[in-house]
Design an enzyme around this catalytic site. Structure first.
Site, PDB file in Angstrom:
ATOM      1  N   SER A 126       7.788  -1.915   7.861  1.00 25.59           N
ATOM      2  CA  SER A 126       7.627  -2.385   6.484  1.00 25.59           C
ATOM      3  C   SER A 126       8.487  -1.556   5.539  1.00 25.59           C
ATOM      4  CB  SER A 126       6.159  -2.221   6.089  1.00 25.59           C
ATOM      5  OG  SER A 126       5.997  -2.302   4.701  1.00 25.59           O
ATOM      6  N   TYR A 151      -2.261   3.335   6.075  1.00 20.27           N
ATOM      7  CA  TYR A 151      -1.575   2.135   6.584  1.00 20.27           C
ATOM      8  C   TYR A 151      -0.065   2.376   6.639  1.00 20.27           C
ATOM      9  CZ  TYR A 151       1.209  -2.048   5.918  1.00 20.27           C
ATOM     10  OH  TYR A 151       2.213  -2.977   6.010  1.00 20.27           O
ATOM     11  N   LYS A 155       2.960   2.885   9.890  1.00 23.79           N
ATOM     12  CA  LYS A 155       4.267   2.222  10.063  1.00 23.79           C
ATOM     13  C   LYS A 155       5.336   3.274  10.366  1.00 23.79           C
ATOM     14  CE  LYS A 155       3.046  -2.034   9.473  1.00 23.79           C
ATOM     15  NZ  LYS A 155       2.938  -2.857  10.690  1.00 23.79           N
TER      16      LYS A 155
HETATM   17  C1  UD1 Z   1       2.061  -4.335   0.230  1.00 25.41           C
HETATM   18  C2  UD1 Z   1       2.326  -3.104   1.063  1.00 25.41           C
HETATM   19  C3  UD1 Z   1       3.372  -3.428   2.086  1.00 25.41           C
HETATM   20  C4  UD1 Z   1       2.967  -4.624   2.901  1.00 25.41           C
HETATM   21  C5  UD1 Z   1       2.762  -5.795   1.961  1.00 25.41           C
HETATM   22  C6  UD1 Z   1       2.346  -7.037   2.688  1.00 25.41           C
HETATM   23  C7  UD1 Z   1       2.426  -0.782   0.249  1.00 25.41           C
HETATM   24  C8  UD1 Z   1       2.875   0.117  -0.839  1.00 25.41           C
HETATM   25  N1  UD1 Z   1       2.752  -2.075   0.124  1.00 25.41           N
HETATM   26  O1  UD1 Z   1       3.242  -4.569  -0.550  1.00 25.41           O
HETATM   27  O2  UD1 Z   1       3.568  -2.347   2.938  1.00 25.41           O
HETATM   28  O3  UD1 Z   1       3.979  -4.916   3.827  1.00 25.41           O
HETATM   29  O4  UD1 Z   1       1.751  -5.444   1.019  1.00 25.41           O
HETATM   30  O5  UD1 Z   1       1.075  -6.916   3.231  1.00 25.41           O
HETATM   31  O6  UD1 Z   1       1.835  -0.350   1.181  1.00 25.41           O
HETATM   32  N2  UD1 Z   1       0.189  -7.901  -7.724  1.00 25.41           N
HETATM   33  C9  UD1 Z   1      -0.433  -8.335  -8.871  1.00 25.41           C
HETATM   34  N3  UD1 Z   1      -1.656  -8.955  -8.764  1.00 25.41           N
HETATM   35  C10 UD1 Z   1      -2.266  -9.146  -7.558  1.00 25.41           C
HETATM   36  C11 UD1 Z   1      -1.623  -8.691  -6.378  1.00 25.41           C
HETATM   37  C12 UD1 Z   1      -0.397  -8.067  -6.503  1.00 25.41           C
HETATM   38  O7  UD1 Z   1       0.092  -8.169  -9.972  1.00 25.41           O
HETATM   39  O8  UD1 Z   1      -3.374  -9.696  -7.533  1.00 25.41           O
HETATM   40  C13 UD1 Z   1       1.504  -7.254  -7.830  1.00 25.41           C
HETATM   41  C14 UD1 Z   1       1.492  -5.827  -7.307  1.00 25.41           C
HETATM   42  O9  UD1 Z   1       1.124  -4.938  -8.331  1.00 25.41           O
HETATM   43  C15 UD1 Z   1       2.939  -5.669  -6.857  1.00 25.41           C
HETATM   44  C16 UD1 Z   1       3.356  -7.079  -6.428  1.00 25.41           C
HETATM   45  O10 UD1 Z   1       2.419  -7.962  -7.034  1.00 25.41           O
HETATM   46  O11 UD1 Z   1       3.728  -5.289  -7.932  1.00 25.41           O
HETATM   47  C17 UD1 Z   1       3.316  -7.277  -4.928  1.00 25.41           C
HETATM   48  O12 UD1 Z   1       2.055  -6.859  -4.444  1.00 25.41           O
HETATM   49  P1  UD1 Z   1       1.572  -7.159  -2.941  1.00 25.41           P
HETATM   50  O13 UD1 Z   1       1.730  -8.597  -2.639  1.00 25.41           O
HETATM   51  O14 UD1 Z   1       0.210  -6.558  -2.782  1.00 25.41           O
HETATM   52  O15 UD1 Z   1       2.621  -6.398  -2.025  1.00 25.41           O
HETATM   53  P2  UD1 Z   1       3.133  -4.874  -2.086  1.00 25.41           P
HETATM   54  O16 UD1 Z   1       2.128  -3.990  -2.702  1.00 25.41           O
HETATM   55  O17 UD1 Z   1       4.507  -4.878  -2.646  1.00 25.41           O
END
Ligand code: UD1
Length: 341
Positions: A126, A151, A155
């Site tokens: 990842s 987690y 990785k």
């Molecule tokens: C996370 C994990 C990554 C993993 C991926 C897929 C970390 C730091 N990141 O990525 O390793 O491969 O998930 O499972 O370990 N967001 C919102 N509202 C929400 C959900 C998310 O605003 O309800 C925003 C988050 O703040 C972020 C972006 O959307 O900025 C992406 O979030 P998310 O889909 O959870 O993925 P990552 O955190 O980037």
């Protein structure tokens, strides 16, 4: 002769899409899954898309004897390892659960690979291994940072376990693919992301809000140092991502690797903000989403996106599906789940 690929966690989101692409590319696939984080929906979807039953072994990769007997039963040319826990938040409160499951399952696979005198092993890593870097876009040479969560740590550790095993055990070769943010669903809408409970990731939460299962999507943080204040990510289409595995497996089984351990970024190379993703989703699907700004989510990085040029050069792979199609497919899948399409 047809080559056989073992897909651990093949009933999950990424594993199911990879299985479809592998079979369509002419591989025999054996899926092994313990269904700890999914039901049979995606497995059934895979068989429906392919028009035939794909061998399925219900098993836990932490069970070493079961892994050995799997390797004895099937002529496995390559393994793709997806069977792992992936909830960042849960890993903070249950670190041992994560270390035990994610490390042990992978070590059992490598042990079996060594025992049979070698195997090609593809590990699903990842972009989390890069942490928050100021070298953007990230290349495979960008230094990894200490992980923010157990987690993420698993990785990084599994990458190292693979690298060291390849060095030590004759015939074991490995590729780690570092995924950015996989989203979307198969164009058939028969397989897709199926989170248990409240989704942590952006797109499943978004589609569940659109369908009315969640009241409102919280956008975590609007004061980041980015053009619109929300985080930047490299959202990679799930089918494009799955195809990268076919290229990587083929490179391994055809003996075209340049080193016995290789690492590739799997992303689009294009940063997109959380807000841009939401507005594009609304536009292409012709709907209005209920969302609001909320405080930053602890542990989120501000921005990360890939330099995918190594994968293009070496694997001959690049992301192709337009974002609009990806977001249409995410919505079609959510409607399929709700029985609306
Ligand atoms: C996370 C994990 C990554 C993993 C991926 C897929 C970390 C730091 N990141 O990525 O390793 O491969 O998930 O499972 O370990 N967001 C919102 N509202 C929400 C959900 C998310 O605003 O309800 C925003 C988050 O703040 C972020 C972006 O959307 O900025 C992406 O979030 P998310 O889909 O959870 O993925 P990552 O955190 O980037």
């Amino acid at each position: 002769m047809k080559k056989t690929v073992l897909v651990s966690g093949g009933a999950g989101f990424i594993g199911s899409h990879v299985t479809v692409e592998l079979v369509q590319a002419g591989y025999d696939v054996v899926i092994a899954d313990n269904f700890s984080n999914c039901d049979e929906t995606n497995y059934k979807g895979v068989c429906a898309i392919l028009g035939r039953e794909i061998p399925l072994v219900p098993m836990d990769f932490c069970d070493k004897a079961a892994v050995y007997s799997l390797f004895e039963k099937y002529p496995i040319d390559a393994v793709i390892h997806f069977a792992a826990f992936k909830a960042v938040g849960e890993s903070m409160t249950e670190p041992l659960k994560y270390y035990r499951n994610n490390l042990l399952s992978f070590m059992n696979i490598l042990d079996a690979a060594k025992h049979q005198g070698g195997c090609n092993v593809l590990f699903s890593s990842s972009a989390t291994v890069y942490g928050q870097t100021d070298q953007l876009p990230v290349t495979e040479e960008t230094p990894r940072q200490p992980a923010e969560s157990p987690y993420g740590n698993t990785k990084t550790m599994c990458e190292d376990i693979l690298r060291d095993s390849v060095k030590a055990y004759a015939g074991v070769r490995g590729i780690a693919l570092r995924y950015f943010n996989p989203i979307g669903a198969h164009p058939s809408a028969l397989i897709g992301e199926l989170p248990r409970g409240v989704p942590n990731n952006l797109v499943p939460f978004l589609t569940q809000t659109a369908i009315g299962r969640r009241e409102c999507l919280s956008v975590y943080g609007n004061d980041y140092p980015t053009p619109d204040g929300t985080c930047l990510r490299d959202f990679i289409d799930i089918v494009d991502l799955a195809k990268a595995h076919v290229f990587a497996v083929t490179r391994m089984v055809e003996g075209r690797m340049k080193k016995d351990y290789e690492v590739f970024n799997v992303g689009t190379g294009r940063p997109l903000s959380v807000l841009e993703l939401i507005t594009t989703f609304e536009r292409v699907n012709g709907l209005k989403l209920n969302w609001k700004f909320a405080p930053r989510r602890p542990g989120d990085v501000v921005a990360v996106w890939a330099d995918p040029s190594l994968a293009e050069r070496e694997l001959g792979w690049k992301a192709e599906r337009p974002l609009e199609d990806t977001l249409r497919s995410a919505w079609a899948w959510e409607k399929h789940l709700a029985g609306l399409a």
